[in-house]
Design an enzyme around this catalytic site. Structure first.
Site, short mmCIF file in Angstrom:
data_model
loop_
_atom_site.label_atom_id
_atom_site.label_comp_id
_atom_site.label_asym_id
_atom_site.label_seq_id
_atom_site.Cartn_x
_atom_site.Cartn_y
_atom_site.Cartn_z
N TYR A 169 61.06 -14.65 29.88
CA TYR A 169 60.77 -15.45 28.71
C TYR A 169 61.43 -16.82 28.83
CZ TYR A 169 60.67 -17.25 23.97
OH TYR A 169 60.49 -18.06 22.88
N ARG A 223 56.81 -24.21 30.32
CA ARG A 223 56.07 -24.80 29.20
C ARG A 223 56.69 -26.15 28.83
NH1 ARG A 223 55.84 -21.56 23.55
NH2 ARG A 223 58.09 -21.50 23.94
N GLU A 252 58.47 -7.97 15.18
CA GLU A 252 58.12 -9.36 14.89
C GLU A 252 56.78 -9.36 14.17
OE1 GLU A 252 58.93 -12.39 17.88
OE2 GLU A 252 56.84 -13.07 17.72
#
Length: 329
Positions: free
Chosen positions: A144, A151, A323
């Site tokens: 992650y 990104r 989540e």
């Protein structure tokens, strides 16, 4: 052809599979959930995400436009569009990048950012990121964190500033492949932050060499009604994970969702009194055995008519157990 009577450029809802027309010229996207990623360049409006349903049946997401859609596949990107909105996706084989998530994420975002801007939809409104093994480590970073680094590099080159970051989700899947899909518009939305949380852009360095690049929600005002696209929301206050049990984490998430709805202003709060009034809730549960308890608590809090689906997925931190993302559209 008659336009959508709601005269909005887009509506998004769960629709039972049997009620989805096999052909609809106004279908912008149809998104299903299963055990593997599926994306067919010949049918670019349809995706299957490798998130196994935990409560059956899970209806697909149906995205309907108010006018006929044009669709295609170019430069590795599948898309469908009207004159007002653009849906697009990319599915990468990590083996093509030596299983380096950093490189794969940078490539995916380079492609997608060039694509949506090049076609006249310069403003990202919402983006989803799905890939497996979020917490597997390589060269001092988990996957992650490596994704966030890749990104970030792509966003810096645009550049996309903090105030322009869209709402986003990043969840761990059960099958290989980096799948990213997005919604973009010709005009920007408004970034919404949560007063209970530090902006993800300003997380301390201990969460990774580059901060996660997203806003907590995006408010998009269309001519007749506003949409609210809420990012994946966890049991985080400030920048710290709170609680160690799944139900107390769930309670904290609901408070965060309530804070976001209030922060969106009257455009939303006049129509959405509580998270159960949203058009859609996606509940990502780390441990399948927690599903029954999570579902019971959510229904007790929001009502059993809340439009929620329950999916098996890993969360961005290994101490987070659940989540929720939502939208009002």
């Amino acid at each position: 052809m008659a336009q959508n009577p709601l005269s909005r450029p887009l509506t998004i809802r769960f629709q039972h599979e049997a009620q989805v027309p096999p052909q609809d010229p106004c279908r912008l996207a149809l998104i299903r959930f299963g055990r593997e990623n599926r994306a067919d360049p010949a049918r670019p409006m349809e995706l299957t995400v490798a998130l196994p349903p935990l409560v059956e049946p899970v209806p697909p997401e149906l995205w309907l436009a108010d006018e006929p859609v044009a669709a295609g596949f170019e430069d590795g990107v599948g898309y469908s569009r009207t004159d007002k909105v653009l849906f697009g996706w990319i599915l990468l084989n990590e083996a093509d990048f030596n299983h380096d998530m950093n490189q794969a994420a940078e490539h995916a975002y380079d492609r997608l950012l060039a694509f949506h801007r090049g076609r006249g939809f310069p403003h990202l409104l919402r983006i989803w990121n799905y890939f497996p093994n979020l917490h597997q480590e390589a060269e001092g970073l988990d996957r992650y964190q490596a994704f966030c680094l890749g990104r970030h590099r792509a966003l810096e080159r645009v550049p996309l500033t903090e105030g322009e970051l869209p709402a986003a989700t990043a969840i761990g899947t059960t099958a290989p492949g980096l799948l990213v899909y997005f919604l973009a518009g010709r005009e920007p939305g408004v970034q919404i932050e949560n007063p209970r949380q530090v902006s993800a852009f300003h997380y301390p360095r201990r969460y990774g060499p580059k901060s996660p690049s997203f806003s907590r929600a995006t408010l998009k005002r269309w001519p007749d009604r506003a949409h609210l696209y809420i990012s994946g929301t966890a049991s985080i206050v400030g920048h710290e994970t709170l609680h160690t049990d799944v139900l107390t984490q769930l309670d904290e998430i609901i408070e965060n969702l309530r804070a976001l709805i209030r922060s969106a202003g009257e455009d939303i709060s006049n129509r959405v009194g509580d998270p159960g009034d949203l058009s859609m809730l996606k509940v990502y549960v780390r441990h399948a055995e927690d599903t029954a308890a999570v579902k019971a608590r959510l229904e007790a809090t929001l009502g059993d008519q809340a439009p929620a689906v329950y999916l098996r997925g890993d969360i961005c931190r290994d101490d987070l157990l659940v989540e929720i993302e939502g939208l009002y559209a």
